[in-house]
Design an enzyme around this catalytic site. Structure first.
Site, PDB file in Angstrom:
ATOM      1  N   ASP A 189     -26.795  38.970  78.277  1.00 38.61           N
ATOM      2  CA  ASP A 189     -25.948  39.152  79.264  1.00 38.61           C
ATOM      3  C   ASP A 189     -24.642  40.196  78.586  1.00 38.61           C
ATOM      4  OD1 ASP A 189     -24.535  37.483  77.802  1.00 38.61           O
ATOM      5  OD2 ASP A 189     -24.639  35.559  79.223  1.00 38.61           O
ATOM      6  N   CYS A 233     -23.231  39.523  75.023  1.00 40.72           N
ATOM      7  CA  CYS A 233     -24.271  39.368  73.827  1.00 40.72           C
ATOM      8  C   CYS A 233     -23.616  39.693  72.514  1.00 40.72           C
ATOM      9  CB  CYS A 233     -25.702  39.881  74.226  1.00 40.72           C
ATOM     10  SG  CYS A 233     -25.557  41.852  73.786  1.00 40.72           S
ATOM     11  N   HIS A 288     -27.382  45.781  73.344  1.00 39.72           N
ATOM     12  CA  HIS A 288     -27.652  44.742  73.251  1.00 39.72           C
ATOM     13  C   HIS A 288     -27.800  44.032  71.864  1.00 39.72           C
ATOM     14  CE1 HIS A 288     -29.482  40.745  74.000  1.00 39.72           C
ATOM     15  NE2 HIS A 288     -30.606  41.209  73.249  1.00 39.72           N
TER      16      HIS A 288
END
Length: 274
Positions: A48, A51, A261
């Site tokens: 999400d 992260c 990410h």
């Protein structure tokens, strides 16, 4: 539900994720091979918009052996009160939704989060057995209410750091280069804009941008070392935030395929340890 998945072999993970023969897949495999020279396993981090905070905090806690000195000071839990007494606009800080609870005073809420951060950090730092330490981290990152409270604490520490750097610069003190870059953006030319346009959105509609990774590193007084796999074979493959770290700052290591990410490498290879 664990927001940091159990570890798996790093090359097995890579083979699963990057099967094809495209230039991108080849580069990613090379990148993972390079990481595998140092680490044997990887843990996936829930993807999400928290992260980067999640990966950094998880790594910091899982290898901590002491409470950072700046967290020990009397003033640590007074930060929200002190800032709000000077900057009225901080009342517009976007607090996370409390599960079924009413919103309290903003400075009390954030004070609670800071106290929680200090307590968890202290408890985990005192566990000597590495397996127990890991279990305590896993347990913390399964508790959604606590976990997200810790991210609020981190975001507020980032704001506090940004205000300090901004004021230092205005007062003619030396500041790190990233601080100029942070306030050179149209969307964050001062701390108020930084809060409105960036920090308030982290975790909701956006993650951390590159320049905010520097801010996080300064807020925690940690060096964040990132393997940026898509930059494999360039001099940005391993990036340090900050790039001229203080010698006594501990180092945490993350992996990213795209600067959005982050996952975490674990288990250093034996020869690396020696």
């Amino acid at each position: 539900k664990l927001s940091v998945a159990p570890e798996m072999d790093i090359m097995e993970y890579c083979r699963k994720e990057w099967r094809g023969n495209t230039p991108v897949a080849k580069r990613m495999r090379k990148g993972y091979e390079a990481v595998a020279q140092k680490f044997t396993s990887i843990r996936r981090v829930r993807g999400d918009n928290y992260c980067a905070l999640r990966a950094t905090l998880f790594q910091a806690l899982s290898q901590t052996s002491q409470l950072p000195s700046w967290m020990q000071s009397e003033d640590f839990t007074m930060i929200p009160e002190n800032l709000l007494s000077k900057y009225d606009w901080i009342k517009q800080w976007q607090l996370k939704e409390k599960l079924g609870g009413k919103m309290g005073e903003i400075s009390d809420e954030i004070k609670e989060y800071l106290i929680l951060l200090r307590k968890k950090w202290k408890n985990i730092s005192e566990i000597e057995d590495p397996i127990e330490k890991q279990e305590a981290c896993d347990k913390l990152f399964k508790n959604e209410e606590e976990e997200y409270s810790l991210y609020e604490a981190l975001k507020f520490l980032m704001l506090n750091t940004a205000i300090r750097l901004y004021n230092d610069d205005k007062n003619g003190k030396r500041v790190p280069v990233f601080s100029w870059l942070l306030f050179a953006r149209d969307t964050s030319s001062n701390p108020r804009q930084l809060m409105h346009n960036h920090l308030n959105h982290i975790g909701h509609s956006g993650g951390l941008e590159q320049v905010e990774m520097f801010l996080l590193a300064y807020a925690l007084q940690y060096t964040i070392q990132v393997y940026r796999l898509y930059k494999y074979s360039t001099d940005e493959f391993i990036t340090l935030y900050p790039n001229d770290p203080e010698e006594d700052w501990p180092v945490v290591t993350l992996i990213t395929e795209d600067d959005r990410h982050y996952n975490i490498p674990v288990r250093m290879c034996q020869e690396t340890v020696l």
